[in-house]
Every structure is written in C-alpha cells, then in structure tokens.
Design a protein around this motif. Structure first.
Motif, PDB file in Angstrom:
ATOM      1  N   GLY A  12       0.854  -1.098   0.146  1.00  0.00           N
ATOM      2  CA  GLY A  12      -0.034  -0.034   0.024  1.00  0.00           C
ATOM      3  C   GLY A  12       0.784   1.262   0.094  1.00  0.00           C
ATOM      4  N   ASN A  13       0.557   2.111   0.780  1.00  0.00           N
ATOM      5  CA  ASN A  13       1.123   3.645   0.685  1.00  0.00           C
ATOM      6  C   ASN A  13       2.711   3.304   1.253  1.00  0.00           C
ATOM      7  N   ILE A  14       2.804   2.739   2.458  1.00  0.00           N
ATOM      8  CA  ILE A  14       4.174   2.611   3.057  1.00  0.00           C
ATOM      9  C   ILE A  14       4.900   1.591   2.277  1.00  0.00           C
ATOM     10  N   GLY A  15       4.192   0.429   1.888  1.00  0.00           N
ATOM     11  CA  GLY A  15       4.938  -0.697   1.057  1.00  0.00           C
ATOM     12  C   GLY A  15       5.587  -0.024  -0.278  1.00  0.00           C
ATOM     13  N   ILE A  33       4.653  -8.005  -1.466  1.00  0.00           N
ATOM     14  CA  ILE A  33       3.802  -9.003  -1.631  1.00  0.00           C
ATOM     15  C   ILE A  33       2.278  -8.154  -1.083  1.00  0.00           C
ATOM     16  N   ASP A  34       1.183  -8.669  -1.645  1.00  0.00           N
ATOM     17  CA  ASP A  34      -0.099  -8.096  -1.302  1.00  0.00           C
ATOM     18  C   ASP A  34      -1.178  -8.942  -1.544  1.00  0.00           C
ATOM     19  N   ILE A  35      -2.023  -8.778  -1.032  1.00  0.00           N
ATOM     20  CA  ILE A  35      -3.573  -9.671  -1.335  1.00  0.00           C
ATOM     21  C   ILE A  35      -4.029  -8.876  -2.634  1.00  0.00           C
ATOM     22  N   SER A  65       1.642 -14.184  -3.677  1.00  0.00           N
ATOM     23  CA  SER A  65       1.893 -15.256  -3.234  1.00  0.00           C
ATOM     24  C   SER A  65       2.773 -15.086  -1.930  1.00  0.00           C
ATOM     25  N   TYR A  66       2.555 -15.771  -0.795  1.00  0.00           N
ATOM     26  CA  TYR A  66       3.376 -15.660   0.217  1.00  0.00           C
ATOM     27  C   TYR A  66       4.615 -16.594   0.089  1.00  0.00           C
ATOM     28  N   ASP A  67       4.556 -17.390  -0.949  1.00  0.00           N
ATOM     29  CA  ASP A  67       5.913 -18.276  -1.434  1.00  0.00           C
ATOM     30  C   ASP A  67       7.039 -17.485  -1.770  1.00  0.00           C
ATOM     31  N   VAL A  77       6.610  -5.572   7.659  1.00  0.00           N
ATOM     32  CA  VAL A  77       5.273  -5.927   7.598  1.00  0.00           C
ATOM     33  C   VAL A  77       4.398  -4.610   7.531  1.00  0.00           C
ATOM     34  N   THR A  78       3.691  -4.201   6.593  1.00  0.00           N
ATOM     35  CA  THR A  78       2.509  -3.116   6.516  1.00  0.00           C
ATOM     36  C   THR A  78       1.214  -3.756   6.283  1.00  0.00           C
ATOM     37  N   ALA A  79       1.056  -4.916   5.986  1.00  0.00           N
ATOM     38  CA  ALA A  79      -0.071  -5.547   5.847  1.00  0.00           C
ATOM     39  C   ALA A  79      -1.096  -5.180   6.754  1.00  0.00           C
ATOM     40  N   GLY A  80      -2.510  -4.832   6.434  1.00  0.00           N
ATOM     41  CA  GLY A  80      -3.493  -4.436   7.289  1.00  0.00           C
ATOM     42  C   GLY A  80      -4.118  -3.001   6.737  1.00  0.00           C
ATOM     43  N   VAL A  81      -4.960  -2.644   7.565  1.00  0.00           N
ATOM     44  CA  VAL A  81      -5.696  -1.394   7.335  1.00  0.00           C
ATOM     45  C   VAL A  81      -5.024  -0.331   8.138  1.00  0.00           C
ATOM     46  N   PRO A  82      -4.935   0.959   7.579  1.00  0.00           N
ATOM     47  CA  PRO A  82      -4.509   2.433   8.187  1.00  0.00           C
ATOM     48  C   PRO A  82      -5.838   2.751   8.879  1.00  0.00           C
ATOM     49  N   LYS A 101      -1.641 -12.507  11.963  1.00  0.00           N
ATOM     50  CA  LYS A 101      -1.396 -14.156  12.104  1.00  0.00           C
ATOM     51  C   LYS A 101      -1.309 -14.646  11.034  1.00  0.00           C
ATOM     52  N   GLN A 102      -2.178 -14.252   9.908  1.00  0.00           N
ATOM     53  CA  GLN A 102      -1.632 -15.059   8.609  1.00  0.00           C
ATOM     54  C   GLN A 102      -0.355 -14.724   8.040  1.00  0.00           C
ATOM     55  N   VAL A 103       0.039 -13.429   8.122  1.00  0.00           N
ATOM     56  CA  VAL A 103       1.448 -13.147   7.468  1.00  0.00           C
ATOM     57  C   VAL A 103       2.438 -13.590   8.505  1.00  0.00           C
ATOM     58  N   THR A 120       2.680  -2.302  11.051  1.00  0.00           N
ATOM     59  CA  THR A 120       1.100  -2.404  11.137  1.00  0.00           C
ATOM     60  C   THR A 120       0.928  -1.781  12.537  1.00  0.00           C
ATOM     61  N   ASN A 121      -0.295  -1.168  12.618  1.00  0.00           N
ATOM     62  CA  ASN A 121      -0.753  -0.707  13.904  1.00  0.00           C
ATOM     63  C   ASN A 121      -1.899  -1.502  14.496  1.00  0.00           C
ATOM     64  N   PRO A 122      -2.184  -1.529  15.628  1.00  0.00           N
ATOM     65  CA  PRO A 122      -1.380  -1.041  16.718  1.00  0.00           C
ATOM     66  C   PRO A 122      -0.005  -1.819  17.187  1.00  0.00           C
TER      67      PRO A 122
HETATM   68  N1  APR Z   1      -1.506  -9.899   3.261  1.00  0.00           N
HETATM   69  C1  APR Z   1      -0.904  -8.897   2.240  1.00  0.00           C
HETATM   70  N2  APR Z   1      -1.258  -7.685   2.402  1.00  0.00           N
HETATM   71  C2  APR Z   1      -2.506  -7.214   3.046  1.00  0.00           C
HETATM   72  C3  APR Z   1      -3.042  -8.421   3.698  1.00  0.00           C
HETATM   73  C4  APR Z   1      -2.532  -9.717   3.707  1.00  0.00           C
HETATM   74  N3  APR Z   1      -3.285 -10.558   4.476  1.00  0.00           N
HETATM   75  N4  APR Z   1      -4.133  -7.508   4.129  1.00  0.00           N
HETATM   76  C5  APR Z   1      -4.186  -6.275   3.878  1.00  0.00           C
HETATM   77  N5  APR Z   1      -3.120  -6.150   2.863  1.00  0.00           N
HETATM   78  C6  APR Z   1      -2.740  -5.020   2.127  1.00  0.00           C
HETATM   79  C7  APR Z   1      -3.522  -4.251   1.607  1.00  0.00           C
HETATM   80  O1  APR Z   1      -4.262  -4.635   0.406  1.00  0.00           O
HETATM   81  C8  APR Z   1      -2.911  -2.727   1.332  1.00  0.00           C
HETATM   82  O2  APR Z   1      -2.375  -2.867  -0.039  1.00  0.00           O
HETATM   83  O3  APR Z   1      -2.011  -4.105   3.136  1.00  0.00           O
HETATM   84  C9  APR Z   1      -1.977  -2.908   2.506  1.00  0.00           C
HETATM   85  C10 APR Z   1      -1.734  -1.805   3.440  1.00  0.00           C
HETATM   86  O4  APR Z   1      -1.804  -0.596   2.827  1.00  0.00           O
HETATM   87  P1  APR Z   1      -2.485   0.734   3.106  1.00  0.00           P
HETATM   88  O5  APR Z   1      -3.996   0.738   3.149  1.00  0.00           O
HETATM   89  O6  APR Z   1      -2.093   1.591   2.151  1.00  0.00           O
HETATM   90  O7  APR Z   1      -1.995   1.091   4.511  1.00  0.00           O
HETATM   91  P2  APR Z   1      -0.456   2.006   4.884  1.00  0.00           P
HETATM   92  O8  APR Z   1      -0.651   3.511   4.742  1.00  0.00           O
HETATM   93  O9  APR Z   1       0.571   1.333   4.145  1.00  0.00           O
HETATM   94  O10 APR Z   1      -0.341   1.384   6.343  1.00  0.00           O
HETATM   95  C11 APR Z   1      -0.187   0.141   6.740  1.00  0.00           C
HETATM   96  O11 APR Z   1       0.813   0.390   8.693  1.00  0.00           O
HETATM   97  O12 APR Z   1       1.318   2.483   9.857  1.00  0.00           O
HETATM   98  C12 APR Z   1       0.416   1.434   9.882  1.00  0.00           C
HETATM   99  O13 APR Z   1      -1.660   2.269  10.557  1.00  0.00           O
HETATM  100  C13 APR Z   1      -0.959   1.983   9.600  1.00  0.00           C
HETATM  101  O14 APR Z   1      -1.704  -0.314   9.739  1.00  0.00           O
HETATM  102  C14 APR Z   1      -1.434   0.572   9.095  1.00  0.00           C
HETATM  103  C15 APR Z   1      -0.240  -0.174   8.307  1.00  0.00           C
END
Ligand code: APR
Length: 312
Positions: A12-15, A33-35, A65-67, A77-82, A101-103, A120-122
C-alpha cells in the motif's frame, strides 16, 4: 556476493514508498507482496522502470503469493488497514490481528531466517503477536515506531528553534500511542543539551504535538502517514543489513529491562546491527518520565493481554 532480498508484505502507501527508497539506497532486491491483485506487480514495475535514471541494478518484483517470501533476509510488514479520521490505533486491533496472524505464519515457514520489522498498527501489540506466532528469537523481531516518533520530535524541536532537523537528536520511548514519552534531557541540538536552549513548558507543548502527530496527519490526509513511516522502516533495515550498530528507538521485547516483565514489546533505545537487536540501552529517566513510561507500558499491556486471548 548476491544482493540481499527484502520482502515487503503490504504494497500500500507505506509498502510502495519503501520499495522506491530501498531501491534508491541499493540495499537489495525488493519483493512486494499483497493480497490486492495487480497492485504489488504494478508498483514493482513502476519502480523497475525508474532504474535507468536512478542508476541502479536492483530487481523489484510484485506478487500475490506468500511463497515469494522464500529467501528473504529482511521482511517488513505493513499488511493491514490504516486509520481513518476519528479512529485510534487501538481501534484497528480486531481487523489487523488476524492479518498479522496469517502473515506471521507465512513468514515462519517461508522465511525462517529473516529479520522481521513490523509496522502495522496498533504497533506494540502487532509486533508482540508477530514474535509469538513466528517463535523467532526476540532479537530478530522488532517494531517500527520509536524511530518515527523520535524523528517527529526532532522535527518539531528544529521548527521551534529555527535550526536544521538533522542537527537534532531526540528520544521518544514507550508505546506507539498517545501516552508515548518524549525525554527532555535526552534531546540535543548540535551537541548542545536542549534544556540550555528551550524551557520545559515549550517542550511540553512539542511533546504533546509529537504524541498526536499521527492523528494530525490522519485528520489532514484522511489516511495515515506514509512517507516518514517508510523512511524510518528503511533506516532500521539498513542498520541490520549494513551491520551499522545504530542506536535507534524501536519496539523491542522486554524481559525485565526498564523494570518491564512479561515479554511485552515497547519502544526503547537499542543497538541495531547484524544481530538484530544487539543490546537494549537502559537510559536514566526522571521520576516524572518514569511515571509516564509506566502509564504507557500499562496501555501496551492491555493490548498484549488481548493478543494473548486470541493467540495461544
Ligand atoms: N496480506 C498481504 N497484504 C495485505 C493483507 C494480507 N493479509 N491484508 C491487507 N493487505 C494489504 C492491503 O491490500 C494494502 O495494500 O496491506 C496494504 C496496506 O496498505 P495501506 O492501506 O495503503 O496502508 P498503509 O498506509 O501502507 O499502512 C499500513 O501500517 O502504519 C501502519 O496504521 C498503518 O496499520 C497500517 C499499516
């Protein structure tokens, strides 16, 4: 010698920003790597196509793919929601914990020798969960928050004094939340202790702004900060890959250091090199700072207790 491999889970944005900065710094090949289908591949190709003007040879690839974690030296790891406006970092725990957990399970099997940096937060709860899930040595699993919080404090001190931010050294300890602790006596400006340049009342305002800095950006941007978190994460990867022995504040596992027991993760100064967290530095704090740190640790403990109810 082959180039190092850095996997970024979350494109996402950070990745995406990290992929660009890692490539520019030539720290290794990057695997995004991203879903989300197409996103890691598209961002990777975009950075690949800037290699000629950047004068670099690193390979940047994208995958769903996580492979493709296999062979990674570092996984960030930044996977998740901001956050969205009105949300605290803690509000994300229910959504982001299952993702971690999955990652984490994937990292454990596919990249067993990697140094893992969680963003990823928190943050404190997520890195605590990551170490529990992977079972990796505590030195090899860290959280990125203190580097960012300290950089924010340095920025605000520099703005207040009208000096260059890169002349400011600053330390922010504790959990990555509103009760993080900015240390007045640990700030220096060009080697001059801050108390000689700024009164405590002004510093108190600056430390409050530091603690709220993430929220300030969420309110402006409607999503969370990404340039500075990306740069700060890369700084940690660099310290590891180049064995820099950098003194950085990171979320590290505490087994009695700073009087914190129970294996909680919390922001403290560490020496970071090829061994990961090679040392935790127990700096001196005033009684007031100690009390604030204890309060911050108590908030982190609440989050980690929740993780324990979800992950055995
Ligand atoms: N496996 C891989 N990627 C995943 C998964 C998963 N199971 N679930 C979500 N993602 C991906 C999303 O598809 C998205 O592209 O994680 C990416 C998160 O990117 P953004 O929504 O742009 O968030 P970002 O600003 O990068 O922040 C990520 O870091 O600082 C923390 O609070 C912030 O928790 C947030 C995380």
């Amino acid at each position: 010698m082959a180039r190092k491999k850095i996997a970024l889970v979350g494109a996402g944005n950070i990745g995406g920003t990290m992929a660009l900065v890692l490539a520019q710094k030539q720290l290794g090949d990057v695997m995004l790597i991203d879903i989300a289908e197409g996103v890691p591949q598209g961002k990777a190709l975009d950075v690949m196509e800037s290699r000629l003007p950047m004068n670099i040879a690193a390979v940047i690839a994208g995958s769903n793919s996580y492979d493709d974690l296999a062979g990674s030296d570092v996984v960030i790891v930044t996977a998740g929601v901001p956050r969205k406006p009105g949300q605290t970092r803690n509000d994300l725990i229910g959504i982001n914990l299952p993702i971690i957990k999955q990652v984490g399970e994937a990292i454990k099997t596919k990249a067993p020798n990697a140094f893992v940096i969680v963003v990823t937060n928190p943050l404190d709860a997520m890195v605590y969960a990551m170490q529990k899930i992977t079972g990796f040595a505590k030195e090899k699993v860290v959280g990125m928050a203190g580097v960012l919080d300290s950089s924010r404090l340095a920025c605000f001190v520099a703005m207040e004094l009208g000096v260059s931010a890169d002349d400011v050294q600053a330390t922010v300890l504790g959990g990555h939340g509103p009760d993080m602790v900015s240390l007045y006596n640990s700030v220096s400006v060009g080697g001059i202790p801050l108390p000689q340049l700024m009164d405590k009342e002004t510093f108190a305002k600056i430390s409050k702004r530091t603690a709220d800095a993430g929220t300030e950006i969420v309110q402006l941007l409607k999503t969370s900060a990404f340039y500075s978190p990306a740069i700060c994460s890369v700084r940690m990867a660099e310290a590891y890959l180049l064995d820099k022995k950098s003194v950085l504040t990171c979320a590290a596992k505490l087994d009695g250091e700073f009087g914190v027991k129970g294996g909680l993760y919390c922001g403290v100064p560490v020496v970071m090199g090829a061994g990961g967290v090679e040392k935790i530095i127990e700096i001196e704090m005033t009684e007031e700072e100690k009390a604030a740190f204890a309060k911050s640790v108590a908030s982190v403990k609440e989050q980690c207790d929740f993780v324990d109810t979800q992950i055995k």
